[in-house]
Design a protein around this motif. Structure first.
Motif, PDB file in Angstrom:
ATOM      1  N   ASN A   1       0.734  -1.422   0.022  1.00 25.09           N
ATOM      2  CA  ASN A   1       0.012  -0.035   0.000  1.00 25.09           C
ATOM      3  C   ASN A   1       0.920   1.199  -0.093  1.00 25.09           C
ATOM      4  OD1 ASN A   1      -2.407  -0.966   0.051  1.00 25.09           O
ATOM      5  ND2 ASN A   1      -2.896  -0.911   2.007  1.00 25.09           N
TER       6      ASN A   1
ATOM      7  N   GLN B   1       2.513   1.710  -3.285  1.00 23.46           N
ATOM      8  CA  GLN B   1       1.643   2.071  -4.296  1.00 23.46           C
ATOM      9  C   GLN B   1       1.025   3.716  -3.958  1.00 23.46           C
ATOM     10  OE1 GLN B   1      -1.528  -0.620  -3.591  1.00 23.46           O
ATOM     11  NE2 GLN B   1      -0.931  -2.259  -5.201  1.00 23.46           N
TER      12      GLN B   1
ATOM     13  N   LYS C   1      -8.208   3.148  -5.490  1.00 19.91           N
ATOM     14  CA  LYS C   1      -7.621   2.720  -6.709  1.00 19.91           C
ATOM     15  C   LYS C   1      -8.331   2.494  -7.791  1.00 19.91           C
ATOM     16  CE  LYS C   1      -3.863   1.619  -3.435  1.00 19.91           C
ATOM     17  NZ  LYS C   1      -3.692   0.604  -2.585  1.00 19.91           N
TER      18      LYS C   1
ATOM     19  N   GLY D   1      -7.400  -5.105   1.430  1.00 17.12           N
ATOM     20  CA  GLY D   1      -6.164  -5.188   2.023  1.00 17.12           C
ATOM     21  C   GLY D   1      -6.195  -4.822   3.472  1.00 17.12           C
TER      22      GLY D   1
HETATM   23 MG   LIG Z   1      -4.138  -2.794  -0.737  1.00 16.00          MG
END
Ligand SMILES: [Mg+2]
Ligand SMILES: Nc1ncnc2c1ncn2[C@@H]1O[C@H](COP(=O)(O)OP(=O)(O)O)[C@@H](O)[C@H]1O
Lengths: 534, 137
Positions: free
Chosen positions: A429, A432, A483, A490
């Motif tokens: 995470n 990202q 996203k 997650g």
């Molecule tokens: Mg995630």
């Protein structure tokens, strides 16, 4: 000086400016030329038949027996000996021994050539010594060695410099064709036997004089380019892992090293060493595959944790469908059924049914719940391993990792795979988020420390965009994502894992990014052996 | 939200009073809409809100005869809304709904002074039954 024609063939040897001695396998001298007389001071008639090493007190650091066994093995030996002359002077002899064999390969005798180096300047001696060492090494090593003529390429680079090129790296990026031209201008001077074998050549002669372009697949060109840059920047050597092509059309994984030995500079030659690591690479690839499979298995099993929140997600549209249906029935039950109303309700029911189907599609294939298996482990070790798993992602996103792991942390009692999944999720995470926001400085900090007598704390900080305040409390909800292709599960997985272990997970904003932290209970002290047994 | 006022021919099985307003609060948009539709099919007026805050802003607090609210919502949740209503001496009956099953949460809902707690999904009759009870108080 004019001499009469020699009577015996050996007499030709008297014209040679080196000492030539032939000895039998018993070490006794069979041939002794004029130069041997000059160097050692023994006349031929006094030398013939005597044991060579006894007569001259030959000495070498490896012992004479040692080098004779090398000779027996290789058939040739070159090196430097210390000997005594007839009048007791010590001389240094540069010598080369060759074992001669008969038609059946049986050794017959040993031919020795020698030069008196006693009065050679030390420096040159040193160079010659190195040459011997190098030549022996060159042949004997289990690695592939190449001596390459680099002088043309040096000239090409000098021309560039004269044309004003200062940054070769940038120049090569703009003129990639230069790389192939430089390869075509790099010629093989010599290679060792291992090279012949590794590259599937017929013999050393086939390789000598070739240019190196055929050995470089396109995908490896940049390695050659980087070696050029290293040469340009006068670095003494360059090393990299790459693929090279063999003459029989294979591509092999190798470690490639090149160095520019100072004593070869004048000659413009470079030394290249190539070590075949295809087996190691294959093993590593297999490991990577196993890792990916394990990660997938872990992900799937953790999805079991999600069943409760998935049920919740699916419940919502189902409840809406049922409610709309009941309302529709009510409208239809009227004496004058309101078709318009029912049409609207039916439309909503279709949309809700789609929504439910979407959710189910997202979780299709997820495996059944697996009971957590708590064991004792080091939280720090677990984090280091997880970060190792993410090596590729980290490199791909150019993220600098700092580990600030408290020493002497008590052991953690938890399900290893699950906690690892939390660490991996948080790190992914963070990477990202930094990537998505295009953060110029990408730093990931992972810290551990004790938080209370039986609690461990792990904090993960990034230098990303942080979290908008109104998202903070929804982050851990399942299916919350910002996203485009995000699943939004997650963090909800992370939360259910941490809470199932009796810990807590939090998100917060720092001045320059986000910080996720979780606590987990420490296990009993390591002295408790009974508990460590799994 | 389009509200159609049912008037004119009054059927005996319809409890017509469309001046009776029932407020529905649920952050799930489609469920909120569905519940509004269901309540309207019973002949009441109903209006939906995506959050407790939106409901408070709407000024319906003074007019609503019954509040049907989800518990788990972003922002102010159903339990907190009930507490706020109590503080403001607003005694409109509150029907709570949840899709969750955690015992602790259910306990807190029951103790909050809500008229009842409906576990999603629930039959329409149950909702209407409770609404009728709410209006009778
Ligand atoms: Mg995630
Ligand atoms: N380190 C972080 N920095 C900023 N936002 C984050 C970070 N970690 C998570 N988020 C936010 O939380 C959301 C949910 O994360 P997650 O549950 O992992 O789902 P997903 O990965 O599918 O987005 C993300 O979409 C993102 O908006």
């Amino acid at each position: 000086m004019i001499r009469s024609a020699p009577e015996r063939p050996e007499d030709i040897l008297d014209l040679v400016t080196e000492s030539v001695i032939v000895r039998g396998l018993d070490g006794r001298i069979r041939l002794w030329n004029d130069m041997s007389e000059t160097i050692y001071g023994w006349r031929r008639e006094n030398a013939l038949g005597r044991p060579l090493h006894g007569l001259l007190h030959s000495h070498h650091p490896l012992t004479i027996a040692g080098i004779e066994s090398l000779l027996a093995e290789k058939g040739v030996w070159e090196g430097e000996l210390t000997r005594s002359t007839a009048d007791g002077r010590e001389v240094r002899i540069e010598t080369r021994w060759i074992m001669r064999r008969d038609d059946h390969g049986r050794p017959v005798d040993i031919v020795e050539t020698g030069r008196d180096m006693t009065h050679f300047p030390e420096l040159e001696l040193e160079t010659r010594l190195n040459t011997h060492r190098y030549r022996n090494l060159f042949q004997a090593m289990a690695a592939s060695f190449w001596e390459l003529d680099f002088s043309l390429v040096r000239r090409m680079i000098e021309d560039l410099v004269n044309d004003g090129v200062r940054d070769l790296r940038a120049y090569l990026a703009a003129h990639p064709d230069f790389i192939r031209r430089a390869m075509a201008a790099t010629h093989v001077i010599d290679v060792n036997e291992k090279t012949v074998q590794l590259f599937g050549a017929q013999g050393r002669a086939q390789l000598r004089g070739m240019n190196v372009a055929p050995f470089w697949p396109c995908a490896s060109e940049y390695i050659y380019a980087q070696a050029l840059v290293a040469a340009f920047e006068s670095r003494p050597h360059y090393i990299a892992e790459t693929k090279v092509a063999t003459l029989d059309g294979r591509e092999i994984d190798v470690i490639f090293t090149v160095c520019w030995p100072t004593e070869h500079k004048g000659r413009g030659s470079v030394l290249v060493g190539i070590i075949d690591i295809s087996e190691q690479v294959a093993a590593r690839a297999a490991l990577e595959r196993i890792r990916a499979e394990l990660a997938h298995a872990a992900r799937v099993s953790i999805l079991g944790e999600l069943v409760a929140s998935i049920a919740h997600e699916v419940n919502q549209p189902l409840a809406a469908i049922a409610t709309n249906g009941e309302a529709g029935l009510r409208w239809l039950a009227r004496p004058e059924p309101d078709v318009e109303e029912v049409r609207m309700l039916t439309g909503r029911m279709v949309a809700d049914a789609r929504r439910a189907a979407d959710i189910i599609a997202r979780i299709r294939g997820m495996a059944a719940k697996r009971a957590p298996e708590p064991t004792l482990m080091s939280l720090n070790g677990l984090i280091e391993e997880a970060m190792l798993f993410l090596r590729h992602e980290r490199q791909a996103h150019d993220v600098a990792l700092t580990l600030d792991l408290a020493p002497d942390l008590p052991p953690l009692r938890a399900d290893r795979t699950q906690v690892q999944q939390v660490v991996v999720n948080l790190a992914v995470n963070a990477m990202q988020a930094m990537n998505q926001a295009g953060s110029p400085e990408r730093a990931l900090k992972v810290r551990t420390r004790p938080a209370g007598p039986a609690t461990l704390l792990c904090e993960m900080e990034d230098s990303g965009p942080g979290i908008p305040p109104d998202h903070l409390e929804r982050l851990f909800d399942s299916f919350f994502t910002t996203k485009e292709s995000g699943l939004g599960i997650g963090l909800s997985i992370c939360r259910s894992i941490i809470e199932a272990h009796g810990g807590e997970i939090r998100a917060a904003n720092l001045p320059g990014g986000a910080c996720f932290s979780f606590t987990l209970p420490a296990g009993p002290a390591p002295a408790d052996h009974a508990a460590i047994v799994e | 939200m389009m509200l159609r006022v049912i008037c004119g021919h009054v059927q005996e099985d319809f409890r017509v009073p469309d001046d009776i307003l029932i407020s529905v609060i649920d952050d799930d948009e489609s469920l909120c809409l569905a519940m509004v539709g269901l309540i309207r099919s019973f002949g009441y007026r109903a209006s939906g809100h995506g959050s407790a805050e939106a409901f408070l802003r709407s000024g319906e607090m003074a007019r609503a005869r019954c509040i049907v609210t989800d518990i788990h919502m972003a922002g102010l949740n159903g339990l907190e809304l009930k507490q706020l209503l109590d503080e403001q001496e607003c005694h409109v009956p509150v029907i709570m709904m949840t899709a969750r099953t955690e015992e602790a949460l259910l306990m807190r809902a029951r103790e909050s002074g809500a008229l009842c707690l409906l576990q999603k999904p629930f039959p329409a009759d149950a909702l209407i039954g409770w609404i009728d009870k709410a209006l009778a108080t």
